[in-house]
Scaffold this motif. Structure first.
Motif, PDB file in Angstrom:
ATOM      1  N   PRO A  44      30.971  35.829  34.214  1.00  0.00           N
ATOM      2  CA  PRO A  44      30.522  36.856  34.507  1.00  0.00           C
ATOM      3  C   PRO A  44      31.948  37.078  34.820  1.00  0.00           C
ATOM      4  O   PRO A  44      33.145  36.315  34.815  1.00  0.00           O
ATOM      5  CB  PRO A  44      29.784  36.295  35.482  1.00  0.00           C
ATOM      6  N   ALA A  45      31.467  38.044  35.856  1.00  0.00           N
ATOM      7  CA  ALA A  45      33.331  39.033  36.473  1.00  0.00           C
ATOM      8  C   ALA A  45      33.913  38.091  37.383  1.00  0.00           C
ATOM      9  O   ALA A  45      32.803  37.126  38.134  1.00  0.00           O
ATOM     10  CB  ALA A  45      33.112  40.458  37.032  1.00  0.00           C
ATOM     11  N   ASP A  46      35.044  37.609  37.701  1.00  0.00           N
ATOM     12  CA  ASP A  46      35.455  37.200  38.687  1.00  0.00           C
ATOM     13  C   ASP A  46      36.823  37.530  39.909  1.00  0.00           C
ATOM     14  O   ASP A  46      36.900  39.094  39.692  1.00  0.00           O
ATOM     15  CB  ASP A  46      35.829  35.807  38.609  1.00  0.00           C
ATOM     16  N   ALA A  47      36.357  37.118  41.044  1.00  0.00           N
ATOM     17  CA  ALA A  47      37.848  38.012  41.955  1.00  0.00           C
ATOM     18  C   ALA A  47      39.772  37.758  41.586  1.00  0.00           C
ATOM     19  O   ALA A  47      39.977  38.829  41.662  1.00  0.00           O
ATOM     20  CB  ALA A  47      37.579  37.268  43.758  1.00  0.00           C
ATOM     21  N   PHE A  48      39.042  36.845  41.088  1.00  0.00           N
ATOM     22  CA  PHE A  48      40.454  36.448  40.151  1.00  0.00           C
ATOM     23  C   PHE A  48      41.802  37.789  39.488  1.00  0.00           C
ATOM     24  O   PHE A  48      41.012  38.143  38.486  1.00  0.00           O
ATOM     25  CB  PHE A  48      41.190  35.278  39.494  1.00  0.00           C
ATOM     26  N   VAL A  49      42.816  37.750  39.814  1.00  0.00           N
ATOM     27  CA  VAL A  49      43.133  39.452  39.045  1.00  0.00           C
ATOM     28  C   VAL A  49      44.530  39.097  38.917  1.00  0.00           C
ATOM     29  O   VAL A  49      45.052  38.652  39.708  1.00  0.00           O
ATOM     30  CB  VAL A  49      43.117  40.379  39.833  1.00  0.00           C
ATOM     31  N   MET A  50      45.541  39.263  37.252  1.00  0.00           N
ATOM     32  CA  MET A  50      46.505  38.540  37.552  1.00  0.00           C
ATOM     33  C   MET A  50      47.387  39.969  37.465  1.00  0.00           C
ATOM     34  O   MET A  50      47.123  41.323  37.470  1.00  0.00           O
ATOM     35  CB  MET A  50      46.845  38.520  35.736  1.00  0.00           C
TER      36      MET A  50
END
Length: 280
Positions: A44-50
């Motif tokens: 699933p998509a997650d909120a963490f973004v590099m």
């Protein structure tokens, strides 16, 4: 719609609204999945973004086939507003409509005034992709363009061959990780895969996309982001040599109100059914 499934008795394709990505292209007579999928493709998509868009692209990469527009790779530092790695179109959520054997995807970019319509249809043993890019702004727009199909690594066995025109495209024996940028004036690349029982022919307009990027990631990278777990070969028609031009997004130009169109197709034949001239 977030996903469209379309097909025929020979091919079934799945298109996702996320990037208008073709996530699956399955050849029914052999049961072969033709496109690569990463082990985390169904996470699933997650909120963490590099913070770095290249790192984030590779961390979240699911495989399949993306349109890279207005730029493949990193954009020039002078680009304003800045582009994410591989261009805004591959990051956007597109509007999808679909039917039994066709899908239409559309998006209007926000970093450039470009409206993109992408019509995909399955016709017997062919997937046909028709794309129109229109400048909806009041000034000329320069941009690049690349198609990014990543094919399943198990198509490329020891007996397999890859050709563009009369040229054999050399792949390293797996495990391997490499990248090459080739001239492709024939506008065609053919994968002949005896172990898989198929021949896959990708055809496009070479006057628009005269280059072919060959990205090989067959369990050859042990560290981040692949961890030795990705098995894919990208055969990617492109408008410009990779990484150029250094001072613009690309060499293509659209005047206000102008539309540029492209047709790219994939034909899949079961080996044994291919006419002799198609394999020469």
């Amino acid at each position: 719609m977030t996903r469209v499934r379309m097909g025929s008795d020979d091919l079934v394709a799945v298109v996702e609204s996320d990037g208008a990505r073709i996530s699956s292209l399955r050849h029914l007579p052999t049961g072969r999945e033709l496109l690569a999928s990463t082990p985390w493709a169904d996470d699933p998509a997650d909120a963490f973004v590099m913070a770095d868009s290249s790192a984030q692209w590779h961390r979240a990469y699911r495989g399949g086939w993306h349109l890279l527009l207005p730029r493949a790779g990193d954009s020039p530092a002078t680009a304003s507003p800045p582009q994410p790695f591989h261009g805004e179109a591959a990051w956007r959520t597109w509007r999808l409509t679909g039917s039994r054997n066709a899908c239409r995807a559309s998006v209007v970019l926000r970093t450039l005034p470009l409206a993109i319509d992408r019509s995909m249809s399955v016709r017997a043993n062919m997937l046909v992709i028709e794309t129109a890019v229109r400048n909806v702004g009041s000034e000329p727009v320069n941009h690049g363009w690349a198609e990014h199909p990543a094919f399943a690594g198990d198509l490329f066995g020891p007996a397999s061959t890859v050709r563009t025109g009369d040229r054999v495209v050399r792949l390293d024996p797996a495990p391997a990780a490499s990248f090459a940028d080739l001239a492709a004036p024939a506008g065609k690349v053919t994968i002949t895969a005896p172990e898989a029982g198929v021949e896959v022919a990708l055809s496009w307009d070479a006057s628009l996309l005269p280059r072919l990027y060959v990205w090989q990631e067959q369990r050859g990278s042990a560290g981040f982001p692949w961890w030795g777990a990705v098995d894919a070969v990208g055969l990617e028609p492109a408008a410009d040599p990779y990484g150029t031009p250094l001072d613009a997004l690309g060499s293509l130009s659209l005047a206000p109100g102008e539309t540029r169109e492209s047709v790219i197709s994939v034909r899949v034949d079961q080996l044994g059914d291919v006419a002799p001239e198609a394999t020469s």
